[in-house]
Design an enzyme around this catalytic site. Structure first.
Site, PDB file in Angstrom:
ATOM      1  N   SER A 166       3.805  15.245-103.728  1.00  0.00           N
ATOM      2  CA  SER A 166       3.140  14.801-104.953  1.00  0.00           C
ATOM      3  C   SER A 166       1.648  15.101-104.885  1.00  0.00           C
ATOM      4  O   SER A 166       1.053  15.574-105.862  1.00  0.00           O
ATOM      5  CB  SER A 166       3.363  13.301-105.156  1.00  0.00           C
ATOM      6  OG  SER A 166       2.658  12.839-106.295  1.00  0.00           O
ATOM      7  N   TRP A 171       1.222  18.829-105.230  1.00  0.00           N
ATOM      8  CA  TRP A 171       1.465  19.262-106.605  1.00  0.00           C
ATOM      9  C   TRP A 171       0.180  19.202-107.424  1.00  0.00           C
ATOM     10  O   TRP A 171      -0.042  20.034-108.303  1.00  0.00           O
ATOM     11  CB  TRP A 171       2.523  18.360-107.244  1.00  0.00           C
ATOM     12  CG  TRP A 171       2.810  18.653-108.695  1.00  0.00           C
ATOM     13  CD1 TRP A 171       3.727  19.529-109.192  1.00  0.00           C
ATOM     14  CD2 TRP A 171       2.157  18.085-109.834  1.00  0.00           C
ATOM     15  NE1 TRP A 171       3.694  19.530-110.565  1.00  0.00           N
ATOM     16  CE2 TRP A 171       2.734  18.654-110.993  1.00  0.00           C
ATOM     17  CE3 TRP A 171       1.138  17.140-109.998  1.00  0.00           C
ATOM     18  CZ2 TRP A 171       2.342  18.307-112.268  1.00  0.00           C
ATOM     19  CZ3 TRP A 171       0.740  16.799-111.280  1.00  0.00           C
ATOM     20  CH2 TRP A 171       1.330  17.377-112.397  1.00  0.00           C
ATOM     21  N   HIS A 172      -0.677  18.224-107.110  1.00  0.00           N
ATOM     22  CA  HIS A 172      -1.887  18.029-107.903  1.00  0.00           C
ATOM     23  C   HIS A 172      -2.936  19.112-107.691  1.00  0.00           C
ATOM     24  O   HIS A 172      -3.782  19.316-108.567  1.00  0.00           O
ATOM     25  CB  HIS A 172      -2.498  16.655-107.614  1.00  0.00           C
ATOM     26  CG  HIS A 172      -1.805  15.539-108.316  1.00  0.00           C
ATOM     27  ND1 HIS A 172      -0.680  14.919-107.809  1.00  0.00           N
ATOM     28  CD2 HIS A 172      -2.058  14.927-109.502  1.00  0.00           C
ATOM     29  CE1 HIS A 172      -0.279  13.983-108.646  1.00  0.00           C
ATOM     30  NE2 HIS A 172      -1.087  13.959-109.682  1.00  0.00           N
ATOM     31  N   GLY A 173      -2.926  19.782-106.574  1.00  0.00           N
ATOM     32  CA  GLY A 173      -3.928  20.829-106.406  1.00  0.00           C
ATOM     33  C   GLY A 173      -3.947  21.415-105.016  1.00  0.00           C
ATOM     34  O   GLY A 173      -3.450  20.824-104.050  1.00  0.00           O
ATOM     35  N   PHE A 196      -4.354  20.872-113.203  1.00  0.00           N
ATOM     36  CA  PHE A 196      -3.189  20.769-112.335  1.00  0.00           C
ATOM     37  C   PHE A 196      -1.990  21.510-112.894  1.00  0.00           C
ATOM     38  O   PHE A 196      -0.980  21.617-112.252  1.00  0.00           O
ATOM     39  CB  PHE A 196      -2.834  19.283-112.092  1.00  0.00           C
ATOM     40  CG  PHE A 196      -3.984  18.479-111.576  1.00  0.00           C
ATOM     41  CD1 PHE A 196      -4.779  18.959-110.556  1.00  0.00           C
ATOM     42  CD2 PHE A 196      -4.291  17.251-112.139  1.00  0.00           C
ATOM     43  CE1 PHE A 196      -5.848  18.215-110.088  1.00  0.00           C
ATOM     44  CE2 PHE A 196      -5.348  16.499-111.669  1.00  0.00           C
ATOM     45  CZ  PHE A 196      -6.138  16.982-110.646  1.00  0.00           C
TER      46      PHE A 196
END
Length: 476
Positions: A321, A324-326, A476
């Site tokens: 997670s 996934w954001h960056g 994102f």
């Protein structure tokens, strides 16, 4: 195209009028949605429309093949093909330079130097969102939970649906795709609900988030100059900024969808009123957390098996997670800290303690609940320091300065960075959300028109001067 731009102010009424003037012709309405969505996305950079179209066509035909083929081995090959295509595109555009730079740094630490140039890659907005949306479609067909779409126009409109295309909610095909096959009849009540959500979302973005951004940016960009009081205030400002910015976008997206007769899933449920981290993640970015639950956590074994396997599965989900954001170690550490906060709840079997919304009808929280809410908010705010910082070292130095310079004196806070008015505004905003936490927006109950008028005045007096047009989650 941005929801809070003049272009969208023209685009939305035009699309709305055209759409309902075609009432009775579902195919043409869906075609209009598709064209409108490509115009909306192409307004940012038309070159990436080909990427969106490729992803759409690939998963449409892979979905048909998955349903047609009966041999398990062949079906698995098509699923792997979908995973490779989608994650390969996402990995190249979002993570290529991150992996390259990390690999070079790892070798340099051993005394080996490489001269490999990085690529100037532009990250397509929304790619993380629509990639996960199409992935869930092919995975669900493989699991035989849904049937493959036979209508390319409907499927393409589902993938590119402009209200939620660039920042979610990450919709499931089982919820959104069938809505393109239903006959639409204009529902004034649904449209009014949509307008209310749009109005509240714009208020959260343009008044709350953008005002907080001015102070948060100034403090985070100059954290070496300030004492702990200012730095704590900066972290609090960013907490409100990211919540109001992202949930504001979601409110607008759900509201716009309602104008066209569509219902999107709820993505935020007042997360800052959570009493532990487990409850927070059931209320924050719900479409992403449930995506990881259904397509990562449960396939890994979920809560079955030994304690070690459950801890491992939770750690993997939170790390993914964060990633996934960056493409930055700050996001991975942010995810790791949340895993460390969640695992004790898992071990003590209290991670699902607040599944029921007991206490939601109370006028004020009990002292015990208030302390838990404040404690959870403080932990979440601490983790946002890593999320907001440019690097891990900057985040650690920011935190270090909180403890080495324990002063909170107004004279040390520059006037332009410390606003009593903003703190009052945030207090009022929090109160409004608390007293309306059983609703999706505050324009319910008594004094409805007074509340609407106050929000419009705030938008016209504060929101129109915002210089922070982009939404945070566009990156994102």
């Amino acid at each position: 195209m941005l929801f809070n731009s003049l272009a969208f102010l023209v685009f939305l009424p035009a699309a709305f009028i055209l759409y309902w003037s075609l009432q009775g012709s579902r195919r043409i309405q869906n075609m209009l949605i598709l064209v409108s969505s490509y115009i909306f996305y192409g307004w940012w950079d038309y070159r990436f429309l080909s990427l969106l179209a490729f992803s759409t066509l690939a998963d449409f035909f892979i979905g048909l093949a998955l349903e047609k083929k009966k041999t398990e081995g062949v079906r698995k090959e098509f699923l792997i093909l979908s995973l490779l295509l989608n994650l390969g595109i996402l990995g190249f555009f979002k993570y290529y330079n991150f992996f390259l730079e990390s690999w070079i740094e790892a070798w340099e630490s051993l005394g080996v130097n490489f001269n490999i140039p990085s690529l100037n890659i532009i990250l397509p907005i929304g790619i993380s969102f629509y990639t996960f949306q199409t992935l869930s479609y092919t995975i669900d067909i493989y699991r035989e939970k849904i049937k493959a779409s036979k209508n390319l126009i409907n499927f393409a409109a589902f993938v590119s649906f402009f209200p939620q295309l660039v920042a979610g909610p990450i919709e499931r095909a089982a919820n959104l795709l069938p809505q393109f096959s239903r006959k639409k009849t204009f529902n004034p009540e649904q449209a009014i609900q949509g307008i209310n959500l749009i109005l509240w979302g714009l208020f959260k973005k343009m008044v709350i988030a953008d005002t907080c951004a001015i102070y948060a940016d100034s403090i985070f960009n100059n954290y070496e100059s300030y004492n702990s009081g200012t730095l704590i205030l900066g972290a609090v400002y960013f907490s409100f900024q990211i919540y109001a910015d992202f949930s504001g976008y979601t409110d607008i997206a759900i509201g716009v969808a309602k104008l066209f007769g569509f219902d999107l899933m709820r993505n935020f449920n007042y997360p800052y009123f959570s009493r532990n981290i487990g409850e927070f993640w059931r209320r924050w970015h719900i479409s992403l957390s449930t995506w990881f639950r259904d397509y990562v956590y449960i396939p890994l074994g979920g809560s079955r098996g030994s304690q070690w396997y459950r801890i491992r599965n939770v750690a993997i989900v939170f790390l993914l997670s964060g990633f996934w954001h960056g493409a930055n170690w700050t996001f991975i550490i942010w995810g790791a800290i949340h895993a460390l906060l969640f695992i004790p709840l898992l071990i003590t079997k209290t991670n699902r303690k607040y599944l029921q919304t007991e206490g939601d009808n109370k006028v004020f929280p009990s002292l015990r609940d208030f302390s838990k809410i404040l404690g959870t908010f403080s932990l979440v705010t601490f983790t946002w320091i890593f999320f907001r910082s440019e690097s891990v070292s900057a985040a650690l130095e920011y935190i270090n300065r909180i403890f080495v310079s324990p002063k909170f004196d107004v004279e040390y806070l520059p006037v332009e960075r410390f606003s009593i008015e903003l703190l009052i505004l945030l207090a009022i905003f929090t109160g409004v959300e608390w007293f309306h936490r059983n609703y999706k927006h505050p324009f319910r109950g008594k004094f409805r028109w007074l509340k609407i008028t106050a929000v419009i005045i705030a938008l016209l007096t504060l929101g129109v001067y915002s210089d922070y047009q982009e939404f945070i989650y566009f990156q994102f």
